[in-house]
Design a protein around this motif. Structure first.
Motif, PDB file in Angstrom:
ATOM      1  N   THR A   1       0.840  -1.203   0.000  1.00  0.00           N
ATOM      2  CA  THR A   1       0.000   0.000   0.000  1.00  0.00           C
ATOM      3  C   THR A   1       0.872   1.250   0.000  1.00  0.00           C
ATOM      4  O   THR A   1       2.073   1.190   0.295  1.00  0.00           O
ATOM      5  N   ASP A   2       0.234   2.386  -0.299  1.00  0.00           N
ATOM      6  CA  ASP A   2       0.936   3.648  -0.088  1.00  0.00           C
ATOM      7  C   ASP A   2       0.875   3.984   1.398  1.00  0.00           C
ATOM      8  O   ASP A   2       0.323   3.210   2.199  1.00  0.00           O
ATOM      9  N   THR A   3       1.411   5.113   1.808  1.00  0.00           N
ATOM     10  CA  THR A   3       1.483   5.443   3.239  1.00  0.00           C
ATOM     11  C   THR A   3       0.125   5.788   3.835  1.00  0.00           C
ATOM     12  O   THR A   3       0.007   5.915   5.052  1.00  0.00           O
ATOM     13  N   GLU A   4      -0.885   5.938   2.989  1.00  0.00           N
ATOM     14  CA  GLU A   4      -2.238   6.221   3.472  1.00  0.00           C
ATOM     15  C   GLU A   4      -3.124   4.980   3.453  1.00  0.00           C
ATOM     16  O   GLU A   4      -4.331   5.063   3.658  1.00  0.00           O
ATOM     17  N   GLY A   5      -2.517   3.820   3.209  1.00  0.00           N
ATOM     18  CA  GLY A   5      -3.253   2.565   3.261  1.00  0.00           C
ATOM     19  C   GLY A   5      -3.957   2.165   1.978  1.00  0.00           C
ATOM     20  O   GLY A   5      -4.674   1.165   1.951  1.00  0.00           O
ATOM     21  N   LYS A   6      -3.746   2.892   0.890  1.00  0.00           N
ATOM     22  CA  LYS A   6      -4.384   2.556  -0.379  1.00  0.00           C
ATOM     23  C   LYS A   6      -3.547   1.511  -1.108  1.00  0.00           C
ATOM     24  O   LYS A   6      -2.360   1.712  -1.351  1.00  0.00           O
ATOM     25  N   PRO A   7      -4.150   0.364  -1.481  1.00  0.00           N
ATOM     26  CA  PRO A   7      -3.381  -0.691  -2.151  1.00  0.00           C
ATOM     27  C   PRO A   7      -2.801  -0.239  -3.489  1.00  0.00           C
ATOM     28  O   PRO A   7      -3.476   0.441  -4.267  1.00  0.00           O
ATOM     29  N   VAL A   8      -1.567  -0.629  -3.749  1.00  0.00           N
ATOM     30  CA  VAL A   8      -0.947  -0.369  -5.052  1.00  0.00           C
ATOM     31  C   VAL A   8      -0.666  -1.693  -5.773  1.00  0.00           C
ATOM     32  O   VAL A   8      -0.251  -1.688  -6.932  1.00  0.00           O
ATOM     33  N   THR A   9      -0.883  -2.814  -5.076  1.00  0.00           N
ATOM     34  CA  THR A   9      -0.813  -4.145  -5.697  1.00  0.00           C
ATOM     35  C   THR A   9      -2.120  -4.876  -5.415  1.00  0.00           C
ATOM     36  O   THR A   9      -2.907  -4.459  -4.566  1.00  0.00           O
ATOM     37  N   ARG A  10      -2.324  -5.980  -6.116  1.00  0.00           N
ATOM     38  CA  ARG A  10      -3.449  -6.852  -5.788  1.00  0.00           C
ATOM     39  C   ARG A  10      -3.138  -7.568  -4.474  1.00  0.00           C
ATOM     40  O   ARG A  10      -1.980  -7.827  -4.156  1.00  0.00           O
ATOM     41  N   ILE A  11      -4.173  -7.892  -3.716  1.00  0.00           N
ATOM     42  CA  ILE A  11      -3.977  -8.618  -2.465  1.00  0.00           C
ATOM     43  C   ILE A  11      -3.656 -10.074  -2.789  1.00  0.00           C
ATOM     44  O   ILE A  11      -4.364 -10.720  -3.560  1.00  0.00           O
ATOM     45  N   SER A  12      -2.576 -10.569  -2.219  1.00  0.00           N
ATOM     46  CA  SER A  12      -2.115 -11.933  -2.483  1.00  0.00           C
ATOM     47  C   SER A  12      -2.626 -12.901  -1.424  1.00  0.00           C
ATOM     48  O   SER A  12      -2.568 -12.611  -0.229  1.00  0.00           O
ATOM     49  N   ASN A  13      -3.126 -14.058  -1.886  1.00  0.00           N
ATOM     50  CA  ASN A  13      -3.475 -15.165  -0.988  1.00  0.00           C
ATOM     51  C   ASN A  13      -4.442 -14.755   0.123  1.00  0.00           C
ATOM     52  O   ASN A  13      -4.302 -15.176   1.269  1.00  0.00           O
ATOM     53  N   SER A  14      -5.413 -13.943  -0.208  1.00  0.00           N
ATOM     54  CA  SER A  14      -6.372 -13.483   0.806  1.00  0.00           C
ATOM     55  C   SER A  14      -7.252 -14.640   1.270  1.00  0.00           C
ATOM     56  O   SER A  14      -7.700 -15.466   0.466  1.00  0.00           O
ATOM     57  N   CYS A  15      -7.526 -14.709   2.577  1.00  0.00           N
ATOM     58  CA  CYS A  15      -8.397 -15.754   3.110  1.00  0.00           C
ATOM     59  C   CYS A  15      -9.857 -15.401   2.797  1.00  0.00           C
ATOM     60  O   CYS A  15     -10.189 -14.249   2.497  1.00  0.00           O
ATOM     61  N   ASP A  16     -10.751 -16.395   2.874  1.00  0.00           N
ATOM     62  CA  ASP A  16     -12.156 -16.177   2.545  1.00  0.00           C
ATOM     63  C   ASP A  16     -12.799 -15.142   3.463  1.00  0.00           C
ATOM     64  O   ASP A  16     -13.650 -14.359   3.028  1.00  0.00           O
ATOM     65  N   PHE A  17     -12.405 -15.135   4.726  1.00  0.00           N
ATOM     66  CA  PHE A  17     -12.965 -14.192   5.691  1.00  0.00           C
ATOM     67  C   PHE A  17     -12.667 -12.757   5.254  1.00  0.00           C
ATOM     68  O   PHE A  17     -13.564 -11.904   5.204  1.00  0.00           O
ATOM     69  N   CYS A  18     -11.421 -12.497   4.911  1.00  0.00           N
ATOM     70  CA  CYS A  18     -11.038 -11.145   4.504  1.00  0.00           C
ATOM     71  C   CYS A  18     -11.617 -10.779   3.142  1.00  0.00           C
ATOM     72  O   CYS A  18     -11.902  -9.608   2.876  1.00  0.00           O
ATOM     73  N   LYS A  19     -11.807 -11.772   2.271  1.00  0.00           N
ATOM     74  CA  LYS A  19     -12.439 -11.503   0.982  1.00  0.00           C
ATOM     75  C   LYS A  19     -13.857 -10.966   1.191  1.00  0.00           C
ATOM     76  O   LYS A  19     -14.305 -10.064   0.480  1.00  0.00           O
ATOM     77  N   LEU A  20     -14.561 -11.537   2.166  1.00  0.00           N
ATOM     78  CA  LEU A  20     -15.918 -11.065   2.447  1.00  0.00           C
ATOM     79  C   LEU A  20     -15.893  -9.636   2.980  1.00  0.00           C
ATOM     80  O   LEU A  20     -16.714  -8.802   2.577  1.00  0.00           O
TER      81      LEU A  20
END
Length: 252
Positions: free
Chosen positions: A91-110
């Motif tokens: 992410t950037d320093t403000e928490g905005k993703p600059v890459t795709r999320i890798s290997n996310s669990c189902d809970f976090c996907k929801l």
């Protein structure tokens, strides 16, 4: 006048890695001051450690996210997340993703599938820049899972965070788990039964594995730093060449 040096400059002068610099800072062997999100060090003190006058590096231009080679970082991040069995994102320093999320669990996907949930995740990620310890330290996110960050600095400037997590450090209390899932379900308008089923699959990692992930996280972030710094310096040299060409054209 006592000039202030960046962490990168001190690394080069003392010929040590970044982890050693922060370890020296933590145990008192090296004094530093924090300016915003960046550590600065006394050139006089570094000179005393060297037994001479340090050669201060030339000032460098401000850097931006453009120097991050995302096409290289994404596959490395993917492999790290799979091997470590955690989720990961840059992410950037403000928490905005600059890459795709890798290997996310189902809970976090929801959670991330909800607009409000994704905004809450980004706020949690942004909070990691406020941790005083420069090394990765695991803490709880807004949804109750463990996560940590490693800094990605280029020429002494913090430009991004490598974040990993999405696990429990110990099995949660069942009653607290039920209440937490009910609250998350209502807050982010997610089906409670789906959230509960996904929560049952969240990994519980022991302290040995957590310590190992911290080490890997720092090493991967340092690799990203090295690649980004080389790219930044190359871009700077290309800009200089372009500026010289323009200048020469005006003289001809």
């Amino acid at each position: 006048m006592d000039n202030l040096l960046t962490a990168r400059q001190v690394q080069e002068l003392l010929n040590v890695d970044r982890t050693t610099i922060y370890r020296m800072l933590k145990d008192g062997r090296l004094a530093g001051v924090k300016v915003g999100q960046h550590w600065r060090f006394s050139s006089r003190e570094v000179s005393d450690m060297l037994g001479g006058t340090p050669q201060v590096a030339e000032p460098v231009a401000p850097v931006s996210l453009d120097v991050l080679p995302l096409h290289c970082m994404q596959p490395v991040q993917d492999v790290f997340a799979e091997i470590a069995e955690v989720g990961a994102v840059t992410t950037d320093t403000e928490g905005k993703p600059v890459t795709r999320i890798s290997n996310s669990c189902d809970f976090c996907k929801l959670i991330l599938g909800s607009e409000n949930g994704r905004e809450a995740c980004m706020r949690s990620w942004a909070q990691l820049t406020k941790q005083s310890d420069p090394s990765p330290q695991f803490t709880h996110c807004h949804a109750g899972l463990q996560y940590a960050r490693a800094y990605i600095e280029v020429n002494g400037e913090l430009i991004a965070l490598l974040i990993s997590g999405q696990f429990y450090a110990e099995a949660p209390d069942q009653e607290e788990e039920v209440r937490r899932i009910q609250s998350l379900s209502k807050t982010y308008n997610i089906d409670e039964s789906l959230l509960r089923q996904a929560a049952e699959k969240i990994s519980v990692l022991d302290q040995r594995k957590v310590t190992q992930i911290r080490t890997w996280l720092d090493k991967v972030a340092h690799t990203f730093e090295q690649i980004s710094t080389e790219r930044c310096n190359l871009m700077g040299r290309l800009r200089q060449i372009a500026e010289m060409s323009v200048f020469e054209d005006t003289l001809s």
